[in-house]
Design a protein around this motif. Structure first.
Motif, short mmCIF file in Angstrom:
data_model
loop_
_atom_site.label_atom_id
_atom_site.label_comp_id
_atom_site.label_asym_id
_atom_site.label_seq_id
_atom_site.Cartn_x
_atom_site.Cartn_y
_atom_site.Cartn_z
N ARG A 93 -5.46 -1.07 7.85
CA ARG A 93 -4.11 -1.30 7.36
C ARG A 93 -3.34 0.00 7.21
N GLY A 94 -2.03 -0.06 7.49
CA GLY A 94 -1.19 1.10 7.37
C GLY A 94 -0.67 1.29 5.96
N VAL A 95 0.17 2.28 5.77
CA VAL A 95 0.77 2.60 4.48
C VAL A 95 2.25 2.28 4.54
N LEU A 125 0.83 -1.20 0.00
CA LEU A 125 0.00 0.00 0.00
C LEU A 125 0.86 1.25 0.00
N ALA A 132 0.82 -3.26 5.83
CA ALA A 132 0.85 -2.45 4.61
C ALA A 132 1.08 -3.28 3.36
N ASN A 175 -7.98 1.60 3.72
CA ASN A 175 -8.98 1.41 4.77
C ASN A 175 -8.34 1.74 6.11
N ASN A 176 -9.12 1.64 7.18
CA ASN A 176 -8.62 2.02 8.50
C ASN A 176 -7.89 0.88 9.21
N LYS A 225 -0.70 4.12 -0.54
CA LYS A 225 -1.65 5.07 0.04
C LYS A 225 -2.70 4.27 0.79
N ARG A 226 -3.36 4.91 1.73
CA ARG A 226 -4.32 4.21 2.59
C ARG A 226 -5.56 3.80 1.81
#
Length: 572
Positions: free
Chosen positions: A211-213, A203, A228, A208-209, A205-206
């Motif tokens: 998972r991180g980036v 990822l 991520a 969902n809430n 860019k984000r």
């Protein structure tokens, strides 16, 4: 031996928790079904401080990251490898197939390279394309809606390029090329080899809430504590546990067989618990095998009964046949222009390649069918055990001594580290019936389960492909102003990796329209038993010159939709 039978009856039992098993768990749980996931290894969460290795320095390890029990080193998140004590496999004479197993929640998705490529329209129609192998009983248009869904659910970076057989998707922004990749781009394009941004499930860019980036620590093989990157546990199974259905995990549980009734229908599975070495039975309306291509074939072949004397789903005698792995061959070169790198140069990036080369060749002008893509490595990422350079090769190139001990070694590392660029070809081998795995009637594992015996050899088609890879690598290295390190790999297989070493084995339970020549139908459902499905790479008819994970995910989602439809209609 007394077998303990659970009184519970699940809607679905899923054997294996990797890409296919994780996706089936997510979709079936979201649909409200009661699910049992049976996994041969332990529970694993990369965010758990007890198991997390991300962000630890190599010097924090007494072995500097070199693992004694992990094939790719101590920091690589794969519990298992090509050899597991107490769980052997055997070979026919003349075969050296290497079978990689990762026994843990999430399976191999915890440590894979996360190269996430769709198969293209030509890849589903191999026989029509060049006469080799067979066509799939479905086409790209059948799978495209599920590729689209996988892109959006999991996240993959890349760019839309409009290439005929490397389909576009829904991509997140890709990271920029690093310095060694800029050199590769220049050298490859000079040879007419295309280079495009990689397509990898990390990822940038984000989405969902939960998972991180990606913050460019470059340690993706350790599995991501920020969730991520894509791992089946963090991205599919954990969310499934929070959805409408119930998900029960049976970890450290080695499935012996699929159990059946007098009518020959599946009733569940039996498994041995690694914790107490006792055997247990679970019941379900539907059984989904996702243990990996070879493990699922082993389970089917060991599931013999009066109704299925040749093994479950094996009336065609095709289970275990048509086994094939990606081809692989590699080369590296020294690039003088990359010497004496400034340590402050920004090498930030994901744990893997930022660019790659999709297949570009015209097979009508070549002496082999299908093709391969090129993966690139290099740069100045964090070194660990085994890093650096082959001093003998450097000495040959410079005509002087390189390396040594103390200050001399430190100075040479600073001078030469980051000046080597490598390439790896990953291509398509042709599926053939005489490459197979079968049950070894003379050998069992530590749990008393008969093991697999492998028979696999490369053909001249794959060997000629490997020669083309090496010629291409050499030309690109020279275009970069570099010097090829080492002699061209030779031997009987022209420098090909051993079968199984690329860890892309597929095809042991191939799908097809004819029950006499295939194991499953186009919905991954056994021809012989309608309440058993296979959602790993076993049903693949051909491999393509792409990594297989994105197609496993898409086909598992497609099969799950079909299971939901059939269960609701009470057809299975």
């Amino acid at each position: 031996m007394q077998i303990k039978e659970s009184p519970d009856v699940y809607d679905v039992i899923i054997v294996g928790s990797g890409a296919g098993g994780g996706m089936a768990t997510k979709q079936l749980a979201d649909a409200g079904f009661n699910i049992a996931v049976v996994e041969a290894g332990p529970f694993f969460d990369p965010a758990d401080p007890k198991t997390m290795t991300q962000m630890k320095w190599p010097h924090a390890s007494p072995r500097r990251g070199a693992g004694t029990d992990r094939a790719f080193g101590e920091f690589d998140m794969a519990y298992g490898g090509w050899e597991i004590e107490g769980e052997p496999y055997t070979h026919e004479p003349g075969t050296d197939f290497r079978w990689f197993r990762s026994h843990m929640l999430g399976g191999r998705t915890n440590h894979w390279g996360r190269i996430s490529l769709r198969f293209g329209p030509k890849d589903f129609k191999g026989k029509t394309r060049d006469g080799y192998g067979e066509d799939w009983p479905l086409g790209y248009d059948d799978v495209k809606p599920y590729y689209d869904k996988v892109d959006k659910l999991i996240g993959v970076f890349g760019t839309n390029e409009g290439l005929e057989n490397d389909p576009d998707g829904f991509f997140l922004p890709p990271p920029k090329p690093r310095l060694h990749e800029l050199f590769y781009i220049k050298g490859a394009r000079k040879s007419g080899v295309p280079v495009i941004p990689s397509r990898m499930s990390m990822l940038t860019k984000r989405i969902n809430n939960e998972r991180g980036v990606c913050f460019y620590c470059g340690q993706c093989s350790r599995s991501c504590s920020a969730y991520a990157d894509f791992s089946s546990g963090s991205c599919l199974i954990f969310p499934a546990q929070k959805s409408g259905g119930k998900v029960r995990l049976y970890t450290n549980s080695v499935v012996r067989e699929v159990t059946t009734n007098e009518e020959g229908k599946a009733t569940g599975v039996s498994y041995i618990s690694k914790d107490d070495r006792k055997e247990y039975k679970l019941k379900a309306r539907v059984v989904v095998l996702a243990a990996s291509a070879c493990s699922s074939a082993r389970i089917l072949l060991n599931s013999k009964s009066k109704q299925h004397p040749n093994g479950l789903g094996n009336s065609s005698d095709v289970v275990g046949k048509y086994l094939h792995d990606s081809t692989g061959s590699s080369r590296a070169g020294f690039i003088p222009a990359l010497m004496n790198r400034k340590p402050s140069y920004n090498e930030d990036g994901v744990g893997g390649l930022h660019v790659y080369s999709p297949w570009w060749g015209d097979n009508s002008k070549l002496d082999f069918p299908r093709g391969y893509h090129i993966e690139v490595w290099g740069g100045m990422g964090m070194p660990s055990y085994g890093f650096g350079f082959n001093a003998n090769e450097f000495n040959k190139f410079f005509g002087t001594k390189v390396g040594g001990y103390g200050d001399v070694l430190r100075d040479d590392v600073k001078k030469y580290y980051g000046a080597v660029v490598g390439m790896a070809g990953r291509g398509e081998g042709i599926a053939r019936k005489d490459n197979y795995c079968e049950i070894d009637k003379t050998t069992v594992d530590q749990f008393g389960i008969p093991v697999l015996k492998f028979n696999y050899k490369w053909s001249d088609l794959e060997r000629r492909q490997a020669t083309h890879m090496q010629q291409t690598f050499e030309e690109i290295i020279h275009n970069m102003g570099g010097e090829v390190l080492g002699d061209r790999p030779g031997g009987p297989d022209n420098g090909l990796n051993k079968p199984g070493e690329i860890i892309h084995e597929v095809g042991t339970t191939r799908m097809g329209n004819d029950p006499k020549t295939s194991v499953t139908n186009k919905y991954n459902q056994l021809h012989d038993v309608d309440n058993v499905f296979i959602v790993d790479a076993g049903p693949f008819v051909s491999q393509a010159d792409k990594n297989c994970t994105w197609t496993i995910l898409a086909l598992s989602w497609r099969a799950s939709d079909y299971i939901i439809e059939q269960l609701k209609a009470q057809n299975i």
